[in-house]
Motif scaffolding. Structure first.
Motif, mmCIF file in Angstrom:
data_model
loop_
_atom_site.group_PDB
_atom_site.id
_atom_site.type_symbol
_atom_site.label_atom_id
_atom_site.label_comp_id
_atom_site.label_asym_id
_atom_site.label_seq_id
_atom_site.Cartn_x
_atom_site.Cartn_y
_atom_site.Cartn_z
ATOM 1 N N PRO A 179 0.817 -1.222 0.000
ATOM 2 C CA PRO A 179 0.000 0.000 0.000
ATOM 3 C C PRO A 179 0.847 1.267 0.000
ATOM 4 N N LEU A 180 2.075 1.189 0.556
ATOM 5 C CA LEU A 180 2.944 2.377 0.605
ATOM 6 C C LEU A 180 3.513 2.729 -0.771
ATOM 7 N N ARG A 181 3.598 1.709 -1.661
ATOM 8 C CA ARG A 181 4.077 1.997 -3.021
ATOM 9 C C ARG A 181 3.003 2.727 -3.805
ATOM 10 N N ARG A 182 1.750 2.508 -3.452
ATOM 11 C CA ARG A 182 0.636 3.123 -4.181
ATOM 12 C C ARG A 182 0.252 4.501 -3.652
ATOM 13 N N PHE A 183 0.215 4.629 -2.315
ATOM 14 C CA PHE A 183 -0.362 5.827 -1.697
ATOM 15 C C PHE A 183 0.648 6.467 -0.750
ATOM 16 N N PRO A 184 0.577 7.820 -0.586
ATOM 17 C CA PRO A 184 1.521 8.490 0.325
ATOM 18 C C PRO A 184 1.108 8.361 1.799
ATOM 19 N N LEU A 185 0.976 7.126 2.269
ATOM 20 C CA LEU A 185 0.595 6.880 3.668
ATOM 21 C C LEU A 185 1.737 7.271 4.596
ATOM 22 N N ASP A 186 1.395 7.627 5.839
ATOM 23 C CA ASP A 186 2.402 8.134 6.781
ATOM 24 C C ASP A 186 2.889 7.090 7.783
ATOM 25 N N ALA A 187 2.400 5.857 7.681
ATOM 26 C CA ALA A 187 2.908 4.778 8.535
ATOM 27 C C ALA A 187 2.677 3.449 7.827
ATOM 28 N N ALA A 188 3.527 2.491 8.151
ATOM 29 C CA ALA A 188 3.336 1.109 7.709
ATOM 30 C C ALA A 188 2.853 0.324 8.920
ATOM 31 N N ILE A 189 2.009 -0.694 8.702
ATOM 32 C CA ILE A 189 1.650 -1.595 9.805
ATOM 33 C C ILE A 189 2.073 -3.001 9.423
ATOM 34 N N LEU A 190 2.783 -3.618 10.345
ATOM 35 C CA LEU A 190 3.213 -5.005 10.198
ATOM 36 C C LEU A 190 2.085 -5.839 9.616
ATOM 37 N N PHE A 191 2.374 -6.648 8.600
ATOM 38 C CA PHE A 191 1.363 -7.577 8.116
ATOM 39 C C PHE A 191 1.417 -8.852 8.942
ATOM 40 N N SER A 192 0.349 -9.076 9.706
ATOM 41 C CA SER A 192 0.245 -10.293 10.509
ATOM 42 C C SER A 192 -1.218 -10.428 10.898
ATOM 43 N N ASP A 193 -1.492 -11.036 12.030
ATOM 44 C CA ASP A 193 -2.872 -11.130 12.502
ATOM 45 C C ASP A 193 -2.871 -11.107 14.013
ATOM 46 N N ILE A 194 -4.018 -10.743 14.603
ATOM 47 C CA ILE A 194 -4.083 -10.732 16.073
ATOM 48 C C ILE A 194 -4.104 -12.156 16.645
ATOM 49 N N LEU A 195 -4.445 -13.145 15.803
ATOM 50 C CA LEU A 195 -4.642 -14.499 16.349
ATOM 51 C C LEU A 195 -3.355 -15.318 16.413
ATOM 52 N N THR A 196 -2.218 -14.678 16.146
ATOM 53 C CA THR A 196 -0.932 -15.385 16.245
ATOM 54 C C THR A 196 -0.631 -15.788 17.696
ATOM 55 N N ILE A 197 -1.091 -15.015 18.665
ATOM 56 C CA ILE A 197 -0.809 -15.360 20.070
ATOM 57 C C ILE A 197 -1.534 -16.649 20.479
ATOM 58 N N PRO A 198 -2.856 -16.728 20.314
ATOM 59 C CA PRO A 198 -3.507 -18.010 20.650
ATOM 60 C C PRO A 198 -2.957 -19.181 19.832
ATOM 61 N N ASP A 199 -2.580 -18.928 18.582
ATOM 62 C CA ASP A 199 -1.976 -20.002 17.779
ATOM 63 C C ASP A 199 -0.700 -20.495 18.466
ATOM 64 N N ALA A 200 0.128 -19.549 18.918
ATOM 65 C CA ALA A 200 1.385 -19.913 19.592
ATOM 66 C C ALA A 200 1.124 -20.587 20.938
ATOM 67 N N MET A 201 -0.065 -20.382 21.502
ATOM 68 C CA MET A 201 -0.439 -21.054 22.752
ATOM 69 C C MET A 201 -0.936 -22.477 22.493
ATOM 70 N N GLY A 202 -0.974 -22.864 21.219
ATOM 71 C CA GLY A 202 -1.317 -24.249 20.898
ATOM 72 C C GLY A 202 -2.744 -24.484 20.446
ATOM 73 N N LEU A 203 -3.509 -23.407 20.143
ATOM 74 C CA LEU A 203 -4.915 -23.598 19.780
ATOM 75 C C LEU A 203 -5.118 -24.046 18.328
ATOM 76 N N GLY A 204 -4.062 -23.912 17.500
ATOM 77 C CA GLY A 204 -4.178 -24.410 16.114
ATOM 78 C C GLY A 204 -5.035 -23.520 15.232
ATOM 79 N N LEU A 205 -4.513 -22.359 14.835
ATOM 80 C CA LEU A 205 -5.239 -21.412 13.976
ATOM 81 C C LEU A 205 -5.280 -21.924 12.549
ATOM 82 N N TYR A 206 -6.456 -21.852 11.925
ATOM 83 C CA TYR A 206 -6.530 -22.107 10.483
ATOM 84 C C TYR A 206 -7.644 -21.264 9.899
#
Ligand code: CP3
Length: 356
Positions: free
Chosen positions: A60-87
């Motif tokens: 999105p930063l290559r297309r638009f003059p945005l003033d911040a980047a946000i890490l591409f990930s998801d909020i559910l990585t924590i429960p996944d790492a706790m062993g809940l098995g995200l899919y």
């Protein structure tokens, strides 16, 4: 840092124009995202590959003059790492193979080892920071403890989150145990992202606003307070401010401003002018255009952006300082990238002029 107006706004310092970024600015509304996603095979394949996660963060930063980047990930990585098995079941949103369904399940939860289980996230953060090369700041993020608990207990998204709400009133001690462990994990996770290079940290409390006020204070706000009090922000030029975003958090702005967080993100059901008056300039404010505005024509988008900017400034003594422009919630896949351009350009144009 070539463009630091986002960090300046979070510190409530004067800026040349109002900074803007958009929640879910990387995603399916961009054809180049869909292409990289197809190459990765699955959402988790994309999120766990630092090179590809970096690529979609920058798109999105290559297309638009945005003033911040946000890490591409998801909020559910924590429960996944706790062993809940995200899919992700095709077309159905996120799901867990092993949702938390009993006090015994809760007793088994522990803070995951971030350095191993979530290494793919901190590797992505370091790589994105390097590739950004000071162009704009990088935001790291986490879900709020309450919002993560919603998904962990339901096993996925839900229309009413009935299971977690029933648990809250039936067995509050068990839910507090879960929230305590998740809060420890959120703090460790955000701290690891900051140490890997994140320059601001946002907590997404997507589902706090669906709670009755007494339950919001007990199960959502209490843990946001803990994060704001305990999360290290770093020192001096490296300090990374904390933004607490909450959908439907309008009734609680005074309490959120008192947590010690540097900024509060609000949705469109509260006006920025009211939010500014009620928080008294103690925090920066982020928001808050209704995402559906992007379905309207360019002139209507420009008019709504101006209205939001001037609403804030009028309540802020005519100054635009302390405002980070954003949507009130995330972008949707059906939105037109050209309308995003119109919005970003309108914010920069209006933000550079004196307030009406
Ligand atoms: O903002 C960004 O650009 C960063 C990336 C980001 C994603 N998810 C990518 C994503 C962020 C910040 C999130 C946070 C997130 N994830 C939240 C909180 C933000 C909010 O919207 O309130 C929530 C509740 C989730 C959980 C989640 N992940 C859902 C409900 C979905 C399905 C969405 C859908 O429309 O199918 C996801 C998957 C997801 N996370 C996608 C993206 C781009 C789409 C999946 C895909 O590409 O197939």
């Amino acid at each position: 840092m070539k463009n630091d107006r986002f960090l300046r706004a979070l510190r409530r310092e004067p800026v040349d124009t109002t900074p803007v970024w958009l929640m879910r600015q990387a995603g399916r509304y961009l054809p180049e995202y869909r292409a990289t996603r197809a190459q990765a095979g699955s959402f988790m394949g994309l999120a766990t590959n630092p090179e590809l996660a970096c690529e979609v963060t920058l798109q999105p930063l290559r297309r638009f003059p945005l003033d911040a980047a946000i890490l591409f990930s998801d909020i559910l990585t924590i429960p996944d790492a706790m062993g809940l098995g995200l899919y992700f079941a095709e077309g159905e949103g996120p799901k867990f193979e092993r949702p938390v369904r009993s006090a015994a399940d809760i007793a088994k939860l522990s803070v995951p080892d971030i350095g191993t289980k979530l290494r793919y996230v901190t590797d992505a953060v370091s790589l994105i920071r390097r590739e950004l090369d000071g162009q704009v700041p990088l935001i790291g993020f986490s879900g709020s403890p309450w919002t993560l608990a919603c998904y962990m207990i339901e096993g996925g998204g839900s229309d009413d989150f009935a299971r977690v709400k029933a648990l809250a009133i039936e067995d509050p001690a068990s839910l507090h145990r879960l929230l305590g462990v998740v809060t420890d994990a959120v703090i460790a996770y955000l701290d690891a992202q900051r140490q890997a290079g994140a320059q601001a940290m946002q907590v997404f409390d997507t589902w706090g606003g669906m709670l009755a006020p007494h339950l919001y204070r007990e199960f959502s706000l209490r843990y946001l307070q803990r994060i704001a009090a305990e999360l290290p922000r770093g020192e001096g030029a490296d300090a990374a401010p904390l933004i607490l975003f909450g959908k439907g958090n309008g009734p609680y702005l005074e309490e959120l401003a008192a947590t010690g967080a540097e900024a509060i993100g609000v949705d469109w059901t509260v006006s920025l002018g009211d939010a500014r008056r009620r928080t008294g300039g103690r925090v920066a404010l982020q928001g808050n255009l209704d995402p559906s505005t992007l379905y309207a024509n360019p002139d209507a988008i420009r008019a709504e952006a101006r209205r939001a900017l001037d609403d804030y400034a009028a309540a802020n003594g005519g100054s635009r300082a302390g405002h980070v422009f954003n949507l009130g919630h995330g972008m949707a896949p059906s939105m037109d990238p050209e309308h995003v351009r119109v919005l970003v350009e309108a914010v920069h144009e209006v933000g550079a002029t004196p307030a009406a």
